[in-house]
Write an enzyme that holds these catalytic residues in place. Structure first.
Site, PDB file in Angstrom:
ATOM      1  N   ASP A  22      65.646 -51.681 -33.052  1.00 21.96           N
ATOM      2  CA  ASP A  22      65.107 -52.629 -34.106  1.00 21.96           C
ATOM      3  C   ASP A  22      65.872 -52.429 -35.461  1.00 21.96           C
ATOM      4  OD1 ASP A  22      61.700 -52.056 -33.253  1.00 21.96           O
ATOM      5  OD2 ASP A  22      63.590 -52.738 -32.338  1.00 21.96           O
ATOM      6  N   SER A  34      51.418 -61.155 -38.775  1.00 21.47           N
ATOM      7  CA  SER A  34      52.031 -59.779 -38.781  1.00 21.47           C
ATOM      8  C   SER A  34      52.156 -59.160 -40.278  1.00 21.47           C
ATOM      9  CB  SER A  34      53.354 -59.984 -38.152  1.00 21.47           C
ATOM     10  OG  SER A  34      54.216 -60.778 -38.974  1.00 21.47           O
ATOM     11  N   LEU A  35      52.688 -58.221 -40.151  1.00 25.17           N
ATOM     12  CA  LEU A  35      52.657 -57.407 -41.584  1.00 25.17           C
ATOM     13  C   LEU A  35      54.073 -57.523 -42.385  1.00 25.17           C
ATOM     14  CD1 LEU A  35      51.009 -54.324 -40.203  1.00 25.17           C
ATOM     15  CD2 LEU A  35      49.984 -56.033 -41.772  1.00 25.17           C
ATOM     16  N   LYS A  77      50.116 -47.144 -38.056  1.00 27.17           N
ATOM     17  CA  LYS A  77      50.804 -48.425 -37.357  1.00 27.17           C
ATOM     18  C   LYS A  77      51.328 -48.191 -36.062  1.00 27.17           C
ATOM     19  CE  LYS A  77      53.609 -52.399 -38.191  1.00 27.17           C
ATOM     20  NZ  LYS A  77      54.661 -52.508 -37.172  1.00 27.17           N
ATOM     21  N   ASP A 137      52.949 -48.648 -32.376  1.00 30.03           N
ATOM     22  CA  ASP A 137      54.106 -49.292 -31.960  1.00 30.03           C
ATOM     23  C   ASP A 137      53.705 -49.717 -30.366  1.00 30.03           C
ATOM     24  OD1 ASP A 137      56.503 -49.996 -32.199  1.00 30.03           O
ATOM     25  OD2 ASP A 137      57.486 -48.408 -31.761  1.00 30.03           O
ATOM     26  N   ARG A 155      50.284 -62.207 -29.173  1.00 30.22           N
ATOM     27  CA  ARG A 155      50.656 -62.964 -30.152  1.00 30.22           C
ATOM     28  C   ARG A 155      51.545 -64.021 -30.349  1.00 30.22           C
ATOM     29  NH1 ARG A 155      51.602 -59.893 -35.472  1.00 30.22           N
ATOM     30  NH2 ARG A 155      53.353 -58.569 -34.508  1.00 30.22           N
ATOM     31  N   LYS A 182      45.469 -51.896 -46.017  1.00 31.53           N
ATOM     32  CA  LYS A 182      45.041 -53.144 -46.541  1.00 31.53           C
ATOM     33  C   LYS A 182      43.923 -53.174 -47.726  1.00 31.53           C
ATOM     34  CE  LYS A 182      45.138 -54.517 -41.738  1.00 31.53           C
ATOM     35  NZ  LYS A 182      44.503 -54.626 -40.270  1.00 31.53           N
ATOM     36  N   LYS A 216      56.716 -48.229 -43.495  1.00 29.00           N
ATOM     37  CA  LYS A 216      57.565 -47.776 -42.458  1.00 29.00           C
ATOM     38  C   LYS A 216      58.084 -46.393 -42.472  1.00 29.00           C
ATOM     39  CE  LYS A 216      58.224 -50.555 -39.468  1.00 29.00           C
ATOM     40  NZ  LYS A 216      58.667 -52.031 -38.938  1.00 29.00           N
ATOM     41  N   CYS A 236      85.850 -23.444 -16.391  1.00 29.27           N
ATOM     42  CA  CYS A 236      85.019 -23.099 -17.682  1.00 29.27           C
ATOM     43  C   CYS A 236      86.036 -23.443 -18.778  1.00 29.27           C
ATOM     44  CB  CYS A 236      84.573 -21.923 -17.645  1.00 29.27           C
ATOM     45  SG  CYS A 236      83.941 -21.381 -19.229  1.00 29.27           S
ATOM     46  N   CYS A 281      86.989 -20.166 -20.619  1.00 22.13           N
ATOM     47  CA  CYS A 281      87.878 -18.793 -20.092  1.00 22.13           C
ATOM     48  C   CYS A 281      88.477 -19.174 -18.797  1.00 22.13           C
ATOM     49  CB  CYS A 281      86.684 -17.582 -19.941  1.00 22.13           C
ATOM     50  SG  CYS A 281      85.762 -17.997 -18.659  1.00 22.13           S
TER      51      CYS A 281
HETATM   52  O1  JCF Z   1      49.054 -50.881 -35.649  1.00 23.64           O
HETATM   53  C1  JCF Z   1      49.590 -52.007 -35.822  1.00 23.64           C
HETATM   54  N1  JCF Z   1      50.579 -52.227 -35.225  1.00 23.64           N
HETATM   55  C2  JCF Z   1      48.886 -53.058 -36.844  1.00 23.64           C
HETATM   56  C3  JCF Z   1      49.343 -54.236 -36.733  1.00 23.64           C
HETATM   57  C4  JCF Z   1      47.930 -52.490 -37.553  1.00 23.64           C
HETATM   58  C5  JCF Z   1      47.047 -53.573 -38.332  1.00 23.64           C
HETATM   59  O2  JCF Z   1      46.256 -52.995 -38.978  1.00 23.64           O
HETATM   60  C6  JCF Z   1      47.744 -54.735 -38.284  1.00 23.64           C
HETATM   61  C7  JCF Z   1      48.765 -55.188 -37.740  1.00 23.64           C
HETATM   62  C8  JCF Z   1      49.210 -56.226 -37.804  1.00 23.64           C
HETATM   63  C9  JCF Z   1      48.792 -57.263 -38.628  1.00 23.64           C
HETATM   64  N2  JCF Z   1      47.157 -55.644 -39.157  1.00 23.64           N
HETATM   65  C10 JCF Z   1      47.566 -56.796 -39.364  1.00 23.64           C
HETATM   66  C11 JCF Z   1      46.972 -57.907 -40.317  1.00 23.64           C
END
Ligand code: JCF
Length: 675
Positions: free
Chosen positions: A35, A84-85, A118, A120, A139, A293, A317, A411, A414
């Site tokens: 990523d 997304s965030l 968050k 994965d 999504r 949030k 992150k 080896c 040696c």
């Molecule tokens: O855990 C997550 N990957 C995660 C993704 C958690 C959240 O509270 C999120 C998100 C993606 C969008 N909240 C939003 C609004």
């Protein structure tokens, strides 16, 4: 204004590259680059397009994030877009986020945020009508996703019918589907055993499992879901804070993060981030940061969202754990026990904030399996405190001239012959006492209690002697003088003189102790005793062929091979000769006499609690020629059972092996006559 040719070409190249990786990642679930690399390409393109806005076209990957739904699944429209965030990569960026929030809200005091890890995994929207799960969708691009209802219905943590009451007629719940680490490990272990391809990480495993067209396959995958938000809500209402809404979802039987907490202001966010980062490895699932949030839903409403991300949320992150670099060479390291470990020498790269130049490659088999070749572009992973690993090779970037790796013929330290396990998972140097990498261990073993029993020669002292090149082999111990010893750390004249005396005493030993002290692999003190008894003198052991060695009780083909190889190494024979000329000696072993070995050829197993220590019973039996084994098999002649004997006694009964009580053992040891 014209754009330089060079910039146009770079932008075109970046677009193609990004589109390709996007497809590999989102459509095929089989990413080529980590990523972090993808982000870098995207950021470079964004930068070019910002400085030269004429470059932007609707088809640019910066204008479209996500991927087309797979053709095999039906398309689902999200009535409320799945957001997304936006990301923050530092405390500064977090403060910047907080500043913008307060500015927009015209809010002077601290903001209350809802904080959670968050996960994965993959984002999913669940749709409940009248409390029943009617649809589940991925999504996709945020507006349209794929219908994965049948697969999602197989996930145990997702209720098909909501608990309690008071839910809105239409309720959309958003969350993350992921695979816990324990389940991931088990799944990959199964794949490995069946010779199937393993998943690169839990995220890919979760995605791959959810995208199965056959729900029966998904049902067997250890998936879980954590809910973190709402989509469409109709015919009912929810609460006015995010944390309260999540509590309501839990009451209805949906899983939410057990780590969800309200925190106050930037400081609260930072403290939360630190505490989660510290516990990251113990969470049992992979996370790549934490989410904050704005907790009040009214405030969320006022803030709204831009393109595909809400203005009221941010993901802070963790630094990237995977990076790409070049494998310069594969070196071989020889460990203390003579095990050869291949090590990746890397072009230095920063992974999760730490510069990495080496990674472990475990063994030859692993290198084969991952097809890792010197010169390859590789993906390095460093999670927590663990040693960096080579995750995989970016085969697409392999040079045509890259040659397969193979272990050296001898080896590298040696030049001794190597001994390999049949399954290629372990390669060992046979150099023993001679190999520099094994010297420390060899000397420690030589001095240990059941070997030459040299009192006062502890591990720390051995480390010093070897590091300072004062000794190279056990034979050199006998050349040390009082001055040299007294000058070492933590030593003085008194301790040096004591040690010299202990060394002198150790010269007077027995053949079995000496054989054990040589540190031949697989030769423990009991095998050493059998060898001494069987052969009577050292020359006979040295000269023995594989077949003769295997006629010794306790010695099978594996042990025989170790002994045989050891005595075929010239340097081992040299060290033995030096020890002899230093004055190490032992009395002749009495030829085994049949009347003193009345139990020769019989195998005993001891179990339960005996009156005497178990080691004593063992020695008493061995003195009469018996073999004492740790486990019951068809070849066992007698099991001696003390009190509280358990599974071994059961096994003896099952195999029809004769069981003796301790009094019967006493009698047997007295008379030498087995009942
Ligand atoms: O855990 C997550 N990957 C995660 C993704 C958690 C959240 O509270 C999120 C998100 C993606 C969008 N909240 C939003 C609004």
């Amino acid at each position: 204004m014209t754009i330089p040719q060079q910039v146009q070409e770079r932008a075109a190249w970046l677009r193609k590259e990004i589109e390709h990786h996007n497809y590999r990642y989102h459509v095929l679930d089989d990413p080529v680059v980590p990523d972090s690399e993808f982000d870098r390409l995207l950021r470079e393109l964004l930068h070019l397009e910002t400085t030269h806005p004429e470059l932007i076209s609707p088809a640019s990957p910066t204008q479209r994030v996500g991927a087309q739904p797979l053709e095999a699944f039906d398309e689902v429209l999200h009535p409320v877009p799945m957001l997304s965030l936006s990301n923050a990569f530092s405390n500064d960026e977090l403060s910047e986020f907080d500043r913008r929030v307060r500015e927009r809200l015209d809010w002077q005091s601290e903001i209350e945020y809802a904080a959670e890890p968050k996960l994965d995994g993959l984002a999913i929207s669940l749709r409940y009508r009248g409390g029943l799960l009617v649809q589940a969708a991925t999504r996709g691009d945020g507006a349209r996703g794929e219908d994965v209802t049948l697969n999602v219905r197989t996930i145990g943590s997702i209720p098909l019918r909501l608990l309690g009451k008071g839910w809105p007629e239409i309720l959309e719940v958003r969350g993350e589907i992921y695979m816990p680490r324990s389940g991931f490990d088990k799944l990959n272990e199964k794949a490995r055993k069946q010779g199937e391809k393993e998943f690169a990480n839990p995220r890919n495993a979760a995605a791959g499992s959810l995208r199965q067209l056959d729900p029966k396959i998904t049902a067997n995958r250890p998936l879980a879901m954590v809910c973190y938000g709402l989509g469409e809500v109709r015919g009912g209402s929810m609460a006015t804070t995010h944390t309260r809404n999540m509590a309501i979802l839990s009451e209805w039987g949906l899983r939410t993060s057990p780590e969800l907490r309200p925190v106050i202001g930037v400081q609260g966010c930072q403290d939360y981030y630190e505490s989660i980062a510290a516990r990251r490895q113990d969470l049992g699932y992979d996370i790549d940061g934490v989410v904050f949030k704005v907790n009040g839903t009214d405030q969320q409403q006022m803030l709204g969202f831009v393109s595909r991300a809400p203005r009221w949320a941010v993901a802070l992150k963790f630094p990237a754990e995977e990076e790409m670099t070049r494998l310069i060479a594969i070196d071989i390291q020889v460990g203390r026990t003579g095990v050869l470990t291949p090590v990746a020498r890397l072009e230095s790269v920063k992974v999760a904030g730490v510069t990495v130049t080496n990674a472990t490659l475990h063994n030859e088999d692993e290198i084969r399996r991952k097809d890792i070749r010197p010169g390859d572009t590789v993906i390095i992973r460093r999670a927590g405190d663990v040693i960096p690993q080579v995750v995989r090779v970016v085969t697409e970037r392999r040079d045509a001239s890259a040659r397969e790796f193979s272990m050296p013929p001898v080896c590298p330290e040696c030049g001794s012959e190597l001994i390999r396990d049949d399954d290629k998972t372990m390669t060992r140097c046979s150099g023993g006492l001679f190999c520099p990498a094994q010297r420390k261990e060899a000397v420690k073993h030589y001095a240990s209690r059941r070997a030459m029993d040299i009192e006062g020669l502890g591990d720390k002292l051995v480390d010093q002697l070897i590091s300072k090149s004062l000794i190279r082999s056990p034979a050199d111990l006998y050349r040390l003088d009082i001055e040299t010893l007294a000058n070492l750390d933590r030593m003085a004249t008194k301790s040096a003189s004591n040690l010299l005396q202990a060394l002198e005493q150790s010269k007077n030993t027995t053949l079995d102790r000496f054989l054990y002290a040589l540190g031949i692999r697989e030769v423990g003190d009991s095998t050493a005793r059998s060898l001494a008894q069987f052969f009577g003198d050292l020359q006979a052991v040295e000269a023995a062929d594989m077949e003769t060695l295997q006629s010794v009780s306790d010695v099978g083909p594996i042990v025989a091979r170790q002994i045989h190889t050891f005595f075929r190494q010239e340097h081992n024979l040299e060290v033995i000769a030096e020890l002899a000329s230093a004055g190490v000696h032992w009395p002749a072993v009495e030829a085994p006499q049949s009347q003193s070995q009345p139990l020769a050829g019989l195998t005993f197993v001891l179990t339960g609690t005996l009156q005497r220590p178990r080691t004593q019973a063992k020695e008493e039996l061995q003195t009469l020629g018996a073999k004492v084994s740790g486990s019951v098999s068809k070849k066992t002649h007698y099991v001696v059972a003390g009190t509280d004997a358990g599974s071994k006694l059961e096994k003896a009964a099952r195999l029809g092996v004769k069981v003796l009580e301790e009094e019967q053992l006493d009698e047997l040891l007295r008379t030498g006559i087995a009942p």
